[in-house]
Design a protein around this motif. Structure first.
Motif, PDB file in Angstrom:
ATOM      1  N   UNK A 317       0.825  -1.208   0.000  1.00 32.17           N
ATOM      2  CA  UNK A 317       0.000   0.000   0.000  1.00 32.17           C
ATOM      3  C   UNK A 317       0.861   1.262   0.000  1.00 32.17           C
ATOM      4  N   UNK A 318       2.031   1.208   0.617  1.00 31.83           N
ATOM      5  CA  UNK A 318       2.939   2.358   0.566  1.00 31.83           C
ATOM      6  C   UNK A 318       3.433   2.578  -0.859  1.00 31.83           C
ATOM      7  N   UNK A 319       3.716   1.490  -1.558  1.00 24.51           N
ATOM      8  CA  UNK A 319       4.145   1.587  -2.949  1.00 24.51           C
ATOM      9  C   UNK A 319       3.025   2.166  -3.811  1.00 24.51           C
ATOM     10  N   UNK A 320       1.815   1.683  -3.585  1.00 19.09           N
ATOM     11  CA  UNK A 320       0.655   2.212  -4.312  1.00 19.09           C
ATOM     12  C   UNK A 320       0.442   3.689  -4.007  1.00 19.09           C
ATOM     13  N   UNK A 321       0.776   4.098  -2.784  1.00 19.05           N
ATOM     14  CA  UNK A 321       0.598   5.499  -2.375  1.00 19.05           C
ATOM     15  C   UNK A 321       1.666   6.416  -2.955  1.00 19.05           C
ATOM     16  N   UNK A 322       2.626   5.843  -3.684  1.00 21.48           N
ATOM     17  CA  UNK A 322       3.625   6.671  -4.350  1.00 21.48           C
ATOM     18  C   UNK A 322       5.026   6.605  -3.779  1.00 21.48           C
TER      19      UNK A 322
END
Length: 509
Positions: A317-322
């Motif tokens: 989710x951190x990766x998805x958040x940018x």
């Protein structure tokens, strides 16, 4: 006693020339071994003269064997000294350059001075650690080589009747070589890093091979090296503990290490008691955003598989958040309470706070390039450990996240300390959430005679942090359930997305 000025003048190339010259001499003498040995053999000649000649020949052969053994011992020692000096001299140069970039100078005796006024404390501490460890390593190398030379001069580099010149050379070399100095006793992460950096690649490989348990749990050692050491320990412990409940956790770690994306690093392993382990999804030494996750009551090595899954979800989710690059670390580095009644005490938090603070310091020491954005996140009693660490000494972190906290040992954010964060702005770096139906909401009550209050609820407005949204959770008896306490990482729970945003350095909702 060696000084910084002495080590500055060391010349590895000069030692290398000695090693090369001794090597050439040994090779020539050994190549002539058959001719030398024939000097003591006189077929068909007998009598007193023949006996005297044979005795004299054997004496000369023995002398040559002794010389070859001594030369071989010194050449090996000189070769290893050259390798050690190459690293030491490079480290001295790097340290002098670091000092100069920060307006500091290092005197002949290793003293630091700042002509331009006070310097940044972290830089001063790093330089002091570097100077201490490089002089420690240099003194050890100097003493080892002196001992090798003394043994050679006293004829102690071989044994009687070594057989051939080639065998004498092998015996001499086997009795020399440098020792490998161990890490500083009770060393800080900075001192550990300085010690590790001072070692040659050869010495590092030898330590990782001979004593991986020594390296794997040292804060301040790079993640790749800790991982290499702990993988060796992991394989050994899985075999040794066959049938033990802890093996379930060890096997879960092994499976996670085998998964390619994101690559996992085993940063700590201890099978004593309930067991401890530290596993990172992603490399914390290179990631732009690094999170350390502390599980709560009931956490132990045998159950670590579920916590590893949570860390993988947070990485995603951190990766998805940018987040451009991320590491999420499962930090089971403390003895968690076994039962809810045990969690009424702050002793487990006090027992784990120093280890957590030191681990966070180690992440700062080993990180490469621009400092990472570091988050420390706890669930349940894990938040209490974080709170005690931040309260009683501070944490090297940019954000704190409290999920389903029973209390963090503080009345409000002003009692928490983060390295590099202005105390007046601490409230903007402390985040908390709790589900409506989470049984942890009962922590302010006295249950079965146990006072579960461990400090102010960090989601209270009076605490002063930032509260982010979670789903209400599964309803239960009286409006609360144990199930809701573990649902924060469900895919459809907004708390998971918010955690990813915080790790990525973005505002949560």
């Amino acid at each position: 006693m060696l000084t910084w000025g002495d080590v500055r003048r060391w010349d590895p190339a000069a030692i290398g020339k000695v090693a090369d010259a001794l090597n050439d001499g040994c090779v020539r003498i050994i190549a002539a071994g058959d001719d030398v040995e024939s000097m003591a053999r006189f077929p068909g000649w007998s009598g007193e003269a023949a006996l005297a000649a044979s005795t004299r020949g054997e004496s000369l052969t023995s002398t040559l064997e002794q010389l070859v053994a001594e030369a071989s011992a010194v050449r090996r020692g000189a070769h290893e000294v050259q390798l050690a000096l190459d690293r030491i001299v490079a480290f001295v140069r790097e340290t002098d350059e670091l000092a100069a970039r920060n307006g500091l100078t290092i005197g002949h005796g290793g003293e630091l001075s700042s002509p331009g006024g006070p310097s940044e404390p972290r830089v001063m501490a790093e330089l002091a650690d570097r100077i201490e460890q490089i002089l420690r390593r240099a003194t050890d190398v100097d003493a080892d080589f002196a001992a090798i030379m003394r043994r050679a001069l006293h004829g102690e580099s071989t044994e009687q009747d070594s057989g051939t010149l080639a065998q004498a050379a092998v015996i001499g070399a086997a009795q020399s070589g440098l020792s490998i100095i161990g890490p500083p006793e009770h060393g800080s992460p900075g001192a550990n890093k300085a010690w590790w950096d001072s070692l040659s690649d050869t010495a590092k490989v030898a330590l990782l091979h001979r004593n991986p348990g020594l390296i794997g749990n040292l804060d301040g050692i790079p993640a790749t090296d800790r991982d290499a050491a702990n993988r060796a320990v992991l394989a050994r412990e899985i075999e040794r503990l066959e049938g033990d409940p802890r093996v379930k956790g060890l096997e879960a770690i092994a499976r996670r290490l085998d998964q390619p994306e994101p690559r996992a690093f085993l940063l700590g392993l201890d099978t004593s008691g309930d067991g401890k382990a530290i596993v990172s999804a992603g490399n914390p030494d290179t990631a732009a955003n690094v999170a350390t996750y502390l599980p709560g009551t009931g956490a132990e090595l045998a159950k670590i598989g579920g916590d590893l899954d949570r860390s993988d979800k947070m990485w995603a989710v951190a990766t998805t958040a940018g987040s451009p690059s991320t590491a999420v670390i499962t930090w089971l580095g403390y003895d968690a309470p076994d039962e809810i009644t045990d969690a009424a005490s702050g002793k487990y938090a006090d027992g784990g706070k120093a280890a957590l603070a030191q681990f966070q310091d180690g992440l700062r020491e080993t990180h490469q390039g621009t400092p990472s954005h570091n988050t420390v996140l706890g669930h349940s009693y894990g938040t209490t450990v974080i709170g005690h660490a931040a309260r009683d000494g501070g944490l090297a972190a940019d954000e704190l996240v409290f999920v389903a906290s029973p209390g963090v040992g503080a009345h409000d954010v002003s009692q928490l300390h983060l390295d590099g964060v202005d105390p007046g702005e601490i409230g903007g770096h402390v985040h908390a959430t709790v589900a409506e139906h989470d049984m942890i909401n009962l922590a302010n009550l006295e249950i079965a005679g146990y006072d579960l209050v461990l400090g102010q609820d960090p989601t209270d407005a009076e605490f002063g942090g930032r509260v982010f949204t979670s789903a209400p959770g599964t309803d239960g008896l009286g409006g609360y359930s144990r199930q809701a306490h573990s649902e924060y990482w469900e895919d459809n729970n907004p708390s998971l997305r918010n955690i990813g945003l915080i790790i990525a350095g973005k505002p949560a909702s």
